[in-house]
Design a protein around this motif. Structure first.
Motif, PDB file in Angstrom:
ATOM      1  N   SER A 134      55.883   5.924  81.675  1.00  0.00           N
ATOM      2  CA  SER A 134      55.040   4.990  82.164  1.00  0.00           C
ATOM      3  C   SER A 134      53.748   5.557  82.935  1.00  0.00           C
ATOM      4  O   SER A 134      53.961   6.855  83.167  1.00  0.00           O
ATOM      5  CB  SER A 134      56.007   3.866  83.170  1.00  0.00           C
ATOM      6  OG  SER A 134      56.289   5.023  84.168  1.00  0.00           O
ATOM      7  N   VAL A 135      52.962   4.732  83.441  1.00  0.00           N
ATOM      8  CA  VAL A 135      51.625   5.450  83.905  1.00  0.00           C
ATOM      9  C   VAL A 135      51.543   4.703  85.338  1.00  0.00           C
ATOM     10  O   VAL A 135      51.354   3.533  85.384  1.00  0.00           O
ATOM     11  CB  VAL A 135      50.552   5.266  83.051  1.00  0.00           C
ATOM     12  CG1 VAL A 135      49.249   5.731  83.818  1.00  0.00           C
ATOM     13  CG2 VAL A 135      50.543   6.117  81.666  1.00  0.00           C
ATOM     14  N   VAL A 136      50.895   5.639  86.411  1.00  0.00           N
ATOM     15  CA  VAL A 136      50.651   5.092  87.593  1.00  0.00           C
ATOM     16  C   VAL A 136      49.269   5.450  88.003  1.00  0.00           C
ATOM     17  O   VAL A 136      48.949   6.847  87.839  1.00  0.00           O
ATOM     18  CB  VAL A 136      51.578   5.824  88.705  1.00  0.00           C
ATOM     19  CG1 VAL A 136      51.218   4.944  90.125  1.00  0.00           C
ATOM     20  CG2 VAL A 136      52.695   5.154  88.504  1.00  0.00           C
ATOM     21  N   THR A 137      48.271   4.556  88.105  1.00  0.00           N
ATOM     22  CA  THR A 137      46.908   5.001  88.455  1.00  0.00           C
ATOM     23  C   THR A 137      46.499   4.464  90.132  1.00  0.00           C
ATOM     24  O   THR A 137      47.014   3.595  90.482  1.00  0.00           O
ATOM     25  CB  THR A 137      45.894   4.185  87.417  1.00  0.00           C
ATOM     26  OG1 THR A 137      46.179   2.686  87.423  1.00  0.00           O
ATOM     27  CG2 THR A 137      46.164   4.459  86.203  1.00  0.00           C
ATOM     28  N   TRP A 138      45.604   5.173  90.367  1.00  0.00           N
ATOM     29  CA  TRP A 138      44.872   4.697  91.758  1.00  0.00           C
ATOM     30  C   TRP A 138      43.479   5.511  91.929  1.00  0.00           C
ATOM     31  O   TRP A 138      43.126   6.582  90.876  1.00  0.00           O
ATOM     32  CB  TRP A 138      45.829   5.141  92.774  1.00  0.00           C
ATOM     33  CG  TRP A 138      46.116   6.781  93.023  1.00  0.00           C
ATOM     34  CD1 TRP A 138      45.150   7.633  93.884  1.00  0.00           C
ATOM     35  CD2 TRP A 138      46.736   7.759  92.515  1.00  0.00           C
ATOM     36  NE1 TRP A 138      45.630   8.976  93.733  1.00  0.00           N
ATOM     37  CE2 TRP A 138      46.483   8.994  93.067  1.00  0.00           C
ATOM     38  CE3 TRP A 138      47.965   7.534  91.532  1.00  0.00           C
ATOM     39  CZ2 TRP A 138      47.130  10.115  92.226  1.00  0.00           C
ATOM     40  CZ3 TRP A 138      48.220   8.724  90.819  1.00  0.00           C
ATOM     41  CH2 TRP A 138      48.158  10.005  91.413  1.00  0.00           C
ATOM     42  N   GLY A 139      42.958   5.038  92.829  1.00  0.00           N
ATOM     43  CA  GLY A 139      41.347   5.540  93.098  1.00  0.00           C
ATOM     44  C   GLY A 139      40.348   4.448  92.817  1.00  0.00           C
ATOM     45  O   GLY A 139      40.833   3.481  92.759  1.00  0.00           O
ATOM     46  N   ASP A 148      45.504  -2.427  85.484  1.00  0.00           N
ATOM     47  CA  ASP A 148      46.302  -3.633  85.550  1.00  0.00           C
ATOM     48  C   ASP A 148      45.945  -4.420  84.046  1.00  0.00           C
ATOM     49  O   ASP A 148      46.956  -5.004  83.906  1.00  0.00           O
ATOM     50  CB  ASP A 148      45.735  -4.736  86.557  1.00  0.00           C
ATOM     51  CG  ASP A 148      46.330  -4.257  88.096  1.00  0.00           C
ATOM     52  OD1 ASP A 148      47.106  -3.460  87.915  1.00  0.00           O
ATOM     53  OD2 ASP A 148      45.424  -4.664  89.116  1.00  0.00           O
ATOM     54  N   SER A 149      44.840  -4.249  83.437  1.00  0.00           N
ATOM     55  CA  SER A 149      44.451  -5.056  82.408  1.00  0.00           C
ATOM     56  C   SER A 149      45.210  -4.740  81.277  1.00  0.00           C
ATOM     57  O   SER A 149      45.458  -5.080  80.137  1.00  0.00           O
ATOM     58  CB  SER A 149      43.050  -4.852  82.047  1.00  0.00           C
ATOM     59  OG  SER A 149      42.626  -3.635  81.857  1.00  0.00           O
ATOM     60  N   VAL A 150      45.817  -3.165  81.323  1.00  0.00           N
ATOM     61  CA  VAL A 150      46.373  -2.646  80.099  1.00  0.00           C
ATOM     62  C   VAL A 150      47.942  -2.266  80.713  1.00  0.00           C
ATOM     63  O   VAL A 150      48.589  -1.662  79.621  1.00  0.00           O
ATOM     64  CB  VAL A 150      45.921  -1.581  79.573  1.00  0.00           C
ATOM     65  CG1 VAL A 150      44.382  -2.148  78.971  1.00  0.00           C
ATOM     66  CG2 VAL A 150      45.430  -0.478  80.557  1.00  0.00           C
ATOM     67  N   SER A 175      49.867   5.035  68.889  1.00  0.00           N
ATOM     68  CA  SER A 175      48.579   4.018  69.360  1.00  0.00           C
ATOM     69  C   SER A 175      47.893   4.399  70.154  1.00  0.00           C
ATOM     70  O   SER A 175      48.685   5.502  71.127  1.00  0.00           O
ATOM     71  CB  SER A 175      49.005   2.731  69.295  1.00  0.00           C
ATOM     72  OG  SER A 175      49.930   2.771  70.355  1.00  0.00           O
ATOM     73  N   VAL A 176      46.731   3.965  70.660  1.00  0.00           N
ATOM     74  CA  VAL A 176      46.179   4.461  71.879  1.00  0.00           C
ATOM     75  C   VAL A 176      45.682   3.136  72.795  1.00  0.00           C
ATOM     76  O   VAL A 176      45.383   2.025  72.385  1.00  0.00           O
ATOM     77  CB  VAL A 176      44.898   5.030  71.445  1.00  0.00           C
ATOM     78  CG1 VAL A 176      43.823   5.462  72.632  1.00  0.00           C
ATOM     79  CG2 VAL A 176      45.061   6.226  70.579  1.00  0.00           C
ATOM     80  N   VAL A 177      45.935   3.444  74.148  1.00  0.00           N
ATOM     81  CA  VAL A 177      45.433   2.484  74.986  1.00  0.00           C
ATOM     82  C   VAL A 177      44.386   3.153  76.102  1.00  0.00           C
ATOM     83  O   VAL A 177      44.464   4.301  76.613  1.00  0.00           O
ATOM     84  CB  VAL A 177      46.623   2.167  75.966  1.00  0.00           C
ATOM     85  CG1 VAL A 177      46.557   1.089  77.086  1.00  0.00           C
ATOM     86  CG2 VAL A 177      47.833   1.725  75.392  1.00  0.00           C
ATOM     87  N   THR A 178      43.325   2.398  76.343  1.00  0.00           N
ATOM     88  CA  THR A 178      42.305   2.855  77.205  1.00  0.00           C
ATOM     89  C   THR A 178      42.030   2.030  78.313  1.00  0.00           C
ATOM     90  O   THR A 178      42.264   0.505  78.008  1.00  0.00           O
ATOM     91  CB  THR A 178      40.882   2.975  76.367  1.00  0.00           C
ATOM     92  OG1 THR A 178      40.537   1.754  75.644  1.00  0.00           O
ATOM     93  CG2 THR A 178      41.248   3.863  75.169  1.00  0.00           C
ATOM     94  N   TRP A 179      41.380   2.344  79.289  1.00  0.00           N
ATOM     95  CA  TRP A 179      40.967   1.734  80.497  1.00  0.00           C
ATOM     96  C   TRP A 179      40.090   2.545  81.504  1.00  0.00           C
ATOM     97  O   TRP A 179      40.074   3.625  81.337  1.00  0.00           O
ATOM     98  CB  TRP A 179      42.258   1.308  81.337  1.00  0.00           C
ATOM     99  CG  TRP A 179      42.757   2.315  82.064  1.00  0.00           C
ATOM    100  CD1 TRP A 179      42.477   2.472  83.357  1.00  0.00           C
ATOM    101  CD2 TRP A 179      43.755   3.075  81.818  1.00  0.00           C
ATOM    102  NE1 TRP A 179      43.423   3.734  83.674  1.00  0.00           N
ATOM    103  CE2 TRP A 179      44.162   3.979  82.858  1.00  0.00           C
ATOM    104  CE3 TRP A 179      44.307   3.210  80.207  1.00  0.00           C
ATOM    105  CZ2 TRP A 179      45.089   5.127  82.596  1.00  0.00           C
ATOM    106  CZ3 TRP A 179      45.211   4.457  80.265  1.00  0.00           C
ATOM    107  CH2 TRP A 179      45.855   5.253  81.353  1.00  0.00           C
ATOM    108  N   GLY A 180      39.448   1.704  82.218  1.00  0.00           N
ATOM    109  CA  GLY A 180      38.212   2.478  83.135  1.00  0.00           C
ATOM    110  C   GLY A 180      36.840   1.825  82.614  1.00  0.00           C
ATOM    111  O   GLY A 180      36.769   0.747  82.248  1.00  0.00           O
TER     112      GLY A 180
END
Length: 338
Positions: A134-139, A148-150, A175-180
């Motif tokens: 899993s992945v956790v993001t912040w900033g 949130d969108s992915v 597969s690949v997931v992108t965000w930003g």
């Protein structure tokens, strides 16, 4: 029916873990980490194979009474353009710096445990890859701090690559997931159908705050390449797409990519000022064995010992005497026999 697995450190200290055959490797690793009181980087079988954290014990043939060797993990640092994040040896994360650019992780602090690695965008976001995939993001939310969108798709992640303002996550199913930010490659919907069987991902403008856009390039198992993001900085490879076959390795400057092919040729695309146009040296790029990149230039080492460079002249080496760039002999014989 449960099985017992011994996890042994190189020092000889041992943790005895009871698990189910369906238990995942990372679950055994986390329990062993708790018992031993040290951060563990990976588990290794008696045959010397690093066990995939998302694979089950049964699928790997791990049986009752088997002993696995654990490699410990040291602390490591990651940074955005204005904040730091420390990944401690116990898998927890400490942050400081500009609160709006990744220095404040209080909103996700309770999730920042069992972290495997940290990745950062220059424009102020962090992504923490956990041992369970899993992945956790912040900033900075607009530049990768909000996923949130992915979020529903951020499972089974094995690797995260960052541009200056976006992230690309490679999953276990390739597969690949992108965000930003979309200008930095955060939106890959136009090529989502092509992002299959991906082996590795690179980006332009990875650490450069001066760039206003960036792109990603994904190398697939069949040697083809998929690109997205800012067209002028490597996101559009249509002009060379027919040549992007049998690619083995990709290098990136802040605004261009160079693909090294199996036959020793090199294909480039992206902003010409940063090495995207190698037309003036293509006749010299024969039997290339290695390509490396600076922020704005590429250099290729050929099998005959010569070096070819292109891109920003101030850093590409084009002003060096020819006798410096020629006859760079391979004294260790690294190129002999292919």
């Amino acid at each position: 029916m449960s099985i017992s697995v011994s996890v042994v450190l190189l020092s000889g200290r041992t943790a005895n873990v009871d698990a189910l055959p369906t238990s995942l490797v990372h679950e055994v690793q986390e329990e062993a980490q708790f018992q031993l009181g040290v951060g563990l980087r990976c588990l290794i079988s008696d045959s010397g194979e690093v066990l995939p954290p998302l694979a089950s014990l049964h699928s790997l043939g791990v049986a009752d009474g088997e002993t696995l060797t654990a490699h410990t993990r040291g602390a490591s640092l990651a940074a955005t353009g204005a904040a730091f994040a420390l990944l401690r040896s116990d898998g927890r994360v400490v942050t400081w710096g500009d609160s709006d650019r990744g220095g404040d992780s209080s909103n996700v602090r309770e999730k920042l445990f069992a972290v495997h690695s940290l990745t950062a965008t220059a424009f102020g976001a962090f992504a923490a890859l956990k041992t369970d995939g899993s992945v956790v993001t912040w900033g900075n939310p607009g530049y990768g701090g909000s996923s949130d969108s992915v979020r529903a798709r951020l499972t089974g992640v094995q690797q995260i690559t960052a541009s200056a303002g976006a992230f690309a996550a490679l999953r276990a199913d390739r597969s690949v997931v992108t965000w930003g930010h979309k200008c930095f490659g955060g939106d890959s919907r136009a090529v989502r159908g092509q992002l299959k069987d991906v082996e590795q991902i690179w980006s332009t403008a990875c650490r450069c705050l001066a760039m206003h856009c960036a792109a990603f390039a994904a190398l697939r198992r069949d040697g083809t390449v998929v690109t997205w993001g800012c067209a002028a900085y490597g996101g559009d490879s249509q002009a060379v797409q027919s040549q992007l076959r049998n690619v083995q390795q990709i290098e990136a400057t802040v605004g261009a990519f160079a693909a090294q092919r199996e036959d020793g040729s090199v294909i480039t695309w992206g902003h010409r000022a940063f090495g995207g146009d190698s037309g003036s040296v293509q006749h010299l790029l024969k039997d290339v064995r290695q390509v490396r990149a600076t922020l704005g230039a590429f250099a290729g080492l050929c099998a005959d010992g010569s070096v070819v460079s292109w891109g920003l002249e101030m850093i590409s080496g084009n002003d060096l005497p020819l006798d410096v760039l020629q006859n760079v002999k391979d004294r260790e014989g690294l190129f002999k026999g292919g």
